[in-house]
Design an enzyme around this catalytic site. Structure first.
Site, PDB file in Angstrom:
ATOM      1  N   CYS A  36      -4.400 -13.800  13.100  1.00 14.35           N
ATOM      2  CA  CYS A  36      -3.849 -12.739  12.298  1.00 14.35           C
ATOM      3  C   CYS A  36      -3.902 -11.584  13.106  1.00 14.35           C
ATOM      4  O   CYS A  36      -4.626 -11.442  13.933  1.00 14.35           O
ATOM      5  CB  CYS A  36      -4.908 -12.788  11.177  1.00 14.35           C
ATOM      6  SG  CYS A  36      -4.656 -11.156   9.984  1.00 14.35           S
ATOM      7  N   GLY A  37      -3.196 -10.573  12.741  1.00 16.00           N
ATOM      8  CA  GLY A  37      -3.236  -9.402  13.285  1.00 16.00           C
ATOM      9  C   GLY A  37      -4.387  -8.802  13.402  1.00 16.00           C
ATOM     10  O   GLY A  37      -4.600  -7.668  13.818  1.00 16.00           O
TER      11      GLY A  37
END
Length: 159
Positions: A36-37
């Site tokens: 995930c970012g």
């Protein structure tokens, strides 16, 4: 004391326990993901863990694959990823669901105690954080974009 402590949780090794061992501590419960970012927040979560664990903070990670399939690995792979890439030493539990019919009872309770924007209970994305006081009650819910270091003032107030 809160019923949060009696909810069964599964460790990454498959064993089942409860959060009873954390009774009387300040908890930061986070739904996490490895792809995930926001994944670099593991570094900030580890920093909070190291800075405040001796004063009574416990950071607990709960991997979830419900958002963009960003946690596809097995529980063992997740543990290795966290340790190798971020030096995570706080507990990262078995993968679970945070929304929908399969939502884990822990997250059902957290969402009920601390609804999101406009009173919605659903978790919107990975790295939603719940800060729980020593009495087991949710004090505040933080959005994924809220960096762990931004929570320090509120954590210190509870310690």
């Amino acid at each position: 004391m809160s019923e949060l402590y009696s909810i069964p949780v599964q460790a990454a090794d498959g064993s089942t326990s409860s959060l009873e061992e954390y009774k009387g501590k300040v908890l930061l419960i986070v739904n996490t993901a490895s792809k995930c970012g926001f994944t670099p927040q593991y570094k900030g979560l580890e920093a909070l863990h190291n800075k405040y664990k001796d004063r009574g903070l416990a950071v607990l990670g709960f991997p979830c694959n419900q958002f963009g399939k960003q946690e596809p690995g097995s529980d063992d792979e997740i543990q290795q990823f966290c340790e190798l890439n971020y030096g995570v030493s706080f507990p990262v539990y078995a993968k679970l669901e945070v929304n929908g019919e399969g939502a884990h009872p822990l997250f059902v309770q957290l969402k009920k105690q601390a609804p999101g924007i406009l009173g919605t209970e659903g978790i919107k994305w990975n790295f939603t954080k719940f800060l729980i006081g020593r009495d087991g009650q949710v004090v505040k819910r933080f959005a994924p974009k809220d960096k762990p270091e931004a929570l320090e003032t509120e954590i210190e107030q509870l310690l």
